[in-house]
Scaffold this active site. Sequence first.
Site, mmCIF file in Angstrom:
data_model
loop_
_atom_site.group_PDB
_atom_site.id
_atom_site.type_symbol
_atom_site.label_atom_id
_atom_site.label_comp_id
_atom_site.label_asym_id
_atom_site.label_seq_id
_atom_site.Cartn_x
_atom_site.Cartn_y
_atom_site.Cartn_z
ATOM 1 N N GLY B 16 46.132 45.641 50.298
ATOM 2 C CA GLY B 16 45.862 44.742 52.103
ATOM 3 C C GLY B 16 47.335 44.432 52.887
ATOM 4 O O GLY B 16 48.288 45.108 52.596
ATOM 5 N N GLY B 17 47.257 43.227 53.671
ATOM 6 C CA GLY B 17 49.169 42.938 54.548
ATOM 7 C C GLY B 17 49.133 42.291 52.814
ATOM 8 O O GLY B 17 50.573 42.756 53.098
ATOM 9 N N ALA B 18 48.823 41.555 51.709
ATOM 10 C CA ALA B 18 49.627 41.332 51.371
ATOM 11 C C ALA B 18 49.948 42.262 50.093
ATOM 12 O O ALA B 18 51.865 42.516 49.994
ATOM 13 C CB ALA B 18 49.027 40.364 50.249
ATOM 14 N N GLY B 19 49.076 43.064 49.727
ATOM 15 C CA GLY B 19 49.989 44.500 49.175
ATOM 16 C C GLY B 19 50.831 45.371 49.854
ATOM 17 O O GLY B 19 51.726 45.495 49.283
ATOM 18 N N PHE B 120 44.310 27.159 67.854
ATOM 19 C CA PHE B 120 43.234 27.165 67.081
ATOM 20 C C PHE B 120 42.569 25.985 66.143
ATOM 21 O O PHE B 120 42.961 25.103 66.686
ATOM 22 C CB PHE B 120 43.663 28.660 66.364
ATOM 23 C CG PHE B 120 43.499 30.082 65.243
ATOM 24 C CD1 PHE B 120 43.374 30.328 66.095
ATOM 25 C CD2 PHE B 120 42.522 29.898 64.330
ATOM 26 C CE1 PHE B 120 42.630 31.931 66.687
ATOM 27 C CE2 PHE B 120 42.180 31.583 64.051
ATOM 28 C CZ PHE B 120 41.847 32.135 65.248
ATOM 29 N N ASP B 224 37.989 41.831 42.614
ATOM 30 C CA ASP B 224 37.845 42.611 41.595
ATOM 31 C C ASP B 224 39.699 42.337 40.587
ATOM 32 O O ASP B 224 39.416 42.250 39.746
ATOM 33 C CB ASP B 224 38.934 44.127 41.504
ATOM 34 C CG ASP B 224 36.982 44.692 41.960
ATOM 35 O OD1 ASP B 224 35.561 44.241 42.097
ATOM 36 O OD2 ASP B 224 37.693 45.020 42.332
ATOM 37 N N GLN B 243 35.313 28.546 51.708
ATOM 38 C CA GLN B 243 35.293 28.531 53.377
ATOM 39 C C GLN B 243 34.054 29.384 53.733
ATOM 40 O O GLN B 243 33.737 30.160 53.625
ATOM 41 C CB GLN B 243 36.878 28.565 54.137
ATOM 42 C CG GLN B 243 36.274 28.231 55.831
ATOM 43 C CD GLN B 243 37.301 28.634 56.111
ATOM 44 O OE1 GLN B 243 38.253 29.884 56.482
ATOM 45 N NE2 GLN B 243 38.470 27.349 56.543
ATOM 46 N N HIS B 245 33.203 30.453 57.799
ATOM 47 C CA HIS B 245 33.439 29.651 58.068
ATOM 48 C C HIS B 245 32.096 29.638 59.928
ATOM 49 O O HIS B 245 31.036 30.400 60.022
ATOM 50 C CB HIS B 245 33.850 31.569 59.040
ATOM 51 C CG HIS B 245 34.040 32.073 60.390
ATOM 52 N ND1 HIS B 245 33.630 31.037 61.582
ATOM 53 C CD2 HIS B 245 35.988 31.908 60.563
ATOM 54 C CE1 HIS B 245 34.834 31.288 62.336
ATOM 55 N NE2 HIS B 245 35.191 31.966 61.739
ATOM 56 N N LEU B 255 32.022 38.809 61.547
ATOM 57 C CA LEU B 255 32.416 37.298 62.506
ATOM 58 C C LEU B 255 32.993 37.684 64.091
ATOM 59 O O LEU B 255 33.317 38.553 64.176
ATOM 60 C CB LEU B 255 34.060 37.090 61.534
ATOM 61 C CG LEU B 255 34.698 35.965 62.039
ATOM 62 C CD1 LEU B 255 33.909 34.781 61.747
ATOM 63 C CD2 LEU B 255 36.398 36.200 61.614
ATOM 64 N N GLU B 258 37.640 32.336 65.352
ATOM 65 C CA GLU B 258 38.025 30.833 65.989
ATOM 66 C C GLU B 258 38.652 30.834 66.839
ATOM 67 O O GLU B 258 38.758 30.033 68.600
ATOM 68 C CB GLU B 258 38.297 30.203 64.493
ATOM 69 C CG GLU B 258 38.225 28.646 65.108
ATOM 70 C CD GLU B 258 39.321 28.102 63.591
ATOM 71 O OE1 GLU B 258 38.575 28.028 63.065
ATOM 72 O OE2 GLU B 258 40.403 27.920 63.952
ATOM 73 N N ARG B 289 37.164 23.992 60.250
ATOM 74 C CA ARG B 289 36.496 24.785 59.824
ATOM 75 C C ARG B 289 35.656 24.176 59.097
ATOM 76 O O ARG B 289 34.259 24.217 59.111
ATOM 77 C CB ARG B 289 36.471 26.054 58.953
ATOM 78 C CG ARG B 289 36.898 27.068 60.121
ATOM 79 C CD ARG B 289 37.709 28.610 59.558
ATOM 80 N NE ARG B 289 38.186 29.192 60.381
ATOM 81 C CZ ARG B 289 39.212 30.269 60.267
ATOM 82 N NH1 ARG B 289 38.891 30.860 58.996
ATOM 83 N NH2 ARG B 289 39.732 30.976 61.197
ATOM 84 N N HIS B 356 33.337 32.973 54.155
ATOM 85 C CA HIS B 356 34.095 33.922 55.009
ATOM 86 C C HIS B 356 35.760 33.572 53.808
ATOM 87 O O HIS B 356 36.077 35.117 53.968
ATOM 88 C CB HIS B 356 34.345 32.907 55.994
ATOM 89 C CG HIS B 356 35.740 33.334 56.914
ATOM 90 N ND1 HIS B 356 35.797 34.716 57.841
ATOM 91 C CD2 HIS B 356 36.792 32.900 56.861
ATOM 92 C CE1 HIS B 356 36.752 34.879 58.249
ATOM 93 N NE2 HIS B 356 37.928 34.093 57.819
ATOM 94 N N ARG B 401 41.184 25.958 53.908
ATOM 95 C CA ARG B 401 41.942 26.966 54.726
ATOM 96 C C ARG B 401 42.144 26.427 56.133
ATOM 97 O O ARG B 401 41.687 26.813 56.684
ATOM 98 C CB ARG B 401 41.842 28.322 54.741
ATOM 99 C CG ARG B 401 42.571 29.334 55.368
ATOM 100 C CD ARG B 401 42.727 30.858 55.375
ATOM 101 N NE ARG B 401 41.811 30.996 55.658
ATOM 102 C CZ ARG B 401 41.193 32.342 56.586
ATOM 103 N NH1 ARG B 401 42.161 32.289 57.522
ATOM 104 N NH2 ARG B 401 40.231 32.927 57.190
ATOM 105 N N SER B 406 45.770 32.298 56.717
ATOM 106 C CA SER B 406 45.702 33.570 55.752
ATOM 107 C C SER B 406 46.074 34.886 56.046
ATOM 108 O O SER B 406 47.438 34.917 55.162
ATOM 109 C CB SER B 406 44.673 34.013 55.482
ATOM 110 O OG SER B 406 43.689 34.909 54.771
ATOM 111 N N LEU B 407 46.856 35.402 57.383
ATOM 112 C CA LEU B 407 47.168 36.451 57.798
ATOM 113 C C LEU B 407 49.003 36.077 57.330
ATOM 114 O O LEU B 407 49.638 36.633 56.870
ATOM 115 C CB LEU B 407 47.136 36.553 59.118
ATOM 116 C CG LEU B 407 46.036 37.510 58.895
ATOM 117 C CD1 LEU B 407 45.729 38.165 60.579
ATOM 118 C CD2 LEU B 407 45.950 38.446 58.120
#
Lengths: 235, 595
Positions: B16-19, B120, B224, B243, B245, B255, B258, B289, B356, B401, B406-407
């Site tokens: 994902g984005g982090a990896g 936001f 996991d 959270q 949402h 979803l 927001e 939120r 969420h 959050r 998060s991104l």
Amino acid sequence: MLKVSVYRYNPETDERPYMQDYELEIPGGRDVMVLDAMHLLKEQDQTLSFRRSCREGVCGSDGVNMNGRNGLACIVPLSEVVRGNRLSLRPLPGLPVVRDLVVDMEQFYSQYEKIRPYLIHDAPPPPERERLQSPEDRDKLDGLYECILCACCSTSCPSFWWNPDKFLGPAALLQAWRFIADSRDTATSERLAQLDDLYSLYRCHGIMNCVAACPKGLNPTKAIGQIRNKLIASG
Amino acid sequence: MSVKTEDFDALIIGGGGAGLRAALQLAQSGLNTAVVSKVFPTRSHTVSAQGGITCAIQSDDPDDRWQWHMYDTVKGSDYIGDQEAIEYMCREGPKAVYELEHIGLPFSRNPDGRIYQRPFGGQSRDFGRGGQAARTCAAADRTGHALLHTLYQANLKAGARFLNEWFAVDLIVSGASGAVCGVVAIDIATGDVTALRSRVTVLATGGAGRIYQSTTNAHINTGDGMGMALRAGYPAQDMEMWQFHPTGIHGAGVLVTEGCRGEGGYLINRDGERFMERYAPNALDLASRDVVARSMVLEMLDGRGCGENSDHVMLKLDHLGEDVLNARLPGICELSKTFAHVDPARAPIPVVPTCHYMMGGIPTNIHGQALQVDDEKGDSVIDGLYAAGEVACVSVHGANRLGGNSLLDLIVFGRAAGLHIEEHNRSGDLPEANFSEEDLAPALERLGRLERQTGESVSQVREELQRIMQNHFGVFREGDFMREGIAKLDTLRGALDNLAVSDTSKVFNTARIEAIELQNLFEVAYATAISAERREESRGAHARNDFTERDDENWLAHSVYHPETRTLGRRSVNFDLNHIESDEREWFEPQQRTY
Ligand SMILES: Cc1cc2nc3c(=O)[nH]c(=O)nc-3n(C[C@H](O)[C@H](O)[C@H](O)COP(=O)(O)OP(=O)(O)OC[C@H]3O[C@@H](n4cnc5c(N)ncnc54)[C@H](O)[C@@H]3O)c2cc1C
Ligand code: SF4
Ligand code: SF4
Ligand code: FES
């Protein structure tokens, strides 16, 4: 009871693929998505294999062939595909089958990689600042960058079936155009030169199956046309 | 059973984005690395992120400051976000966002050519005194898709190696050194099990929203990485903080961002009243939120919800006009038509608070190094283990959050972990990875137990688990009721060791994968349950009917769940400010939180 007929193949036990029939009771008789129906089938029969992730049509995992039509199982309601109370589920056509509804996407991905699907820019970017791009230039990427690599298009394209290694196919060509069309990319002439052979691009005969198949409403045929025009213009 | 071994310097579990951000750093480092992902990387959940990535890049507002973003984030966290980490994220953020643009992310643009930013929830100017800010950088309402594909593309360019559709089962922990030395993993396509030996392992496995019945999360979000860490005996922090949402589509859970409210949409009850005026007179629909979700539930409980059962409210967008909707929220229009059968240009969308995001996770420092936490001895680094993204709790989100954070968390701390590993490599400090056969035994035995064809049904146990969590650990919580929930979980635990996997083949056996995922879900759910029951106060997303006030005296602290004893400890919140001038420090001290 919905009659569902599913393509089954397990290389460990089956010499050849076959169709297996199931009867499915949809709770409350609701009009659920095909993916929901597949999950209900899997509760009946754990050995049925398929891919899925987002269940909202954005990850591109669950491209399958539903009553002859390619699409994403998670955003196609039964009412849209079931005919005469029957649904037949097959893997996306033209790619090798790993098992059941799971196809080997390697060819599809490798065509994508061939078009160098990343921004190429000669000059170093400005430090600590973004590159500027006008809203009009940015608009040119709409209808292109949204591709989710689901392969519904390429696996509905006869030219891709016959030459999956040489013809890049609609998905990869759409992305080729996405980078040519990006005002920030400086490799346009190399990109065009790479496509200028007998197969990579020119095997497209404008049959438009790809457009009909794309669940995101994208138009690879148009992108292919734009690449052609650009090639002609660049002589 | 002996298994093959393959060697790496660094393994990243998760595409994902982090990896992928961590991978990009390491692909350029010359280390022998690979990304292990149970799905092809662009199918990771980051692809679903819609609204954008929050960061003070001063495009919408040339006077914007990262300090204001930090203020909002600290306040949003209800003061248990770690301030050193929040400062790092907000300060480094612009660099990380510009990098994304440089590698090709197709951000929406302003007329001057700069990146488009939208308002936001929970955003303000001038430490809450200057009104609503617009700080969330967006690519229409497909920011996650644009971000994930761009990162994947950049990794292709950098020549990163991928082990796609490989499933990590367990961490390998050396009994001799105590260090993490890689993972045991299954190649899904062949079913083969391999020990991936690695000097460092980065967990970037994302969230676990599937512990709840109603969730915005993908099917694959099964916690996991958390499960792996908990089984290895490592702690989990702030797991009660989930959270909900405000705007999941009623019935489907899907979803709508927001950003809909950021662009001017608002919520109405059955009388057509814009009820947020009563709950958050200043921020209205763009309050945090947790605040909006609770207000919605109160409306529904008071009988002002919509539908026969007063079980949802409506999100009104039609007044924005078709042009704005098509330009700014095209994906939302699509989702709404598909899943709510509503065209938002004509009618409001039925919405309900939906699980969420997991604020809790594996505690880490700002370099992404995973921490062991001892109530007496304090924190210590776990050798060989990093975590980044939703699975981690570096704690920039604390108890709640903010949207778009998060991104930012993914790319800032994915990058930080990559940088730290690179540095350690240069200074010769990467640990050696040595394990014995015995160290593999727990994972292999676990896999062995999943070869039974009779036993409990995976789908039924999963449904039961989700039902318990939904009913007993939802938006509003209460001690007695949670204890009942924990008792039910205790009963369910027995079923986890006795799951039936009637598919006995090796090739693409998703039944086996689902069984392992269920075991992970359970560990996460259990940690959530214990943490929620023990935190006797209301803070951020954790709202209790029996302890309605925030209790700073006892609970201005992280909760730390210890899996071996199934007990809850506390860890102090980090209030270290390194780059905030002394005259502005007061803004970051705990205050009453109103919107
Ligand atoms: C619908 C939706 C919209 C959102 N919108 C926004 C937004 O606008 N802005 C924002 O800031 N945040 C948003 N979020 C939150 C944000 O998208 C997520 O928190 C974030 O994407 C998580 O990223 P990640 O890299 O940690 O994990 P993920 O993207 O979830 O990736 C996890 C990776 O780990 C891999 N993995 C997991 N388990 C295993 C295993 N056992 N073996 C091998 N690989 C494994 C997966 O294959 C995957 O590649 C949204 C979330 C949702 C649900
Ligand atoms: S238009 Fe071209 S790419 Fe599309 S299906 Fe037809 S031949 Fe294939
Ligand atoms: S162009 Fe459409 S059909 Fe083809 S891969 Fe992309 S999203 Fe799928
Ligand atoms: S499951 Fe993601 S597109 Fe269908």
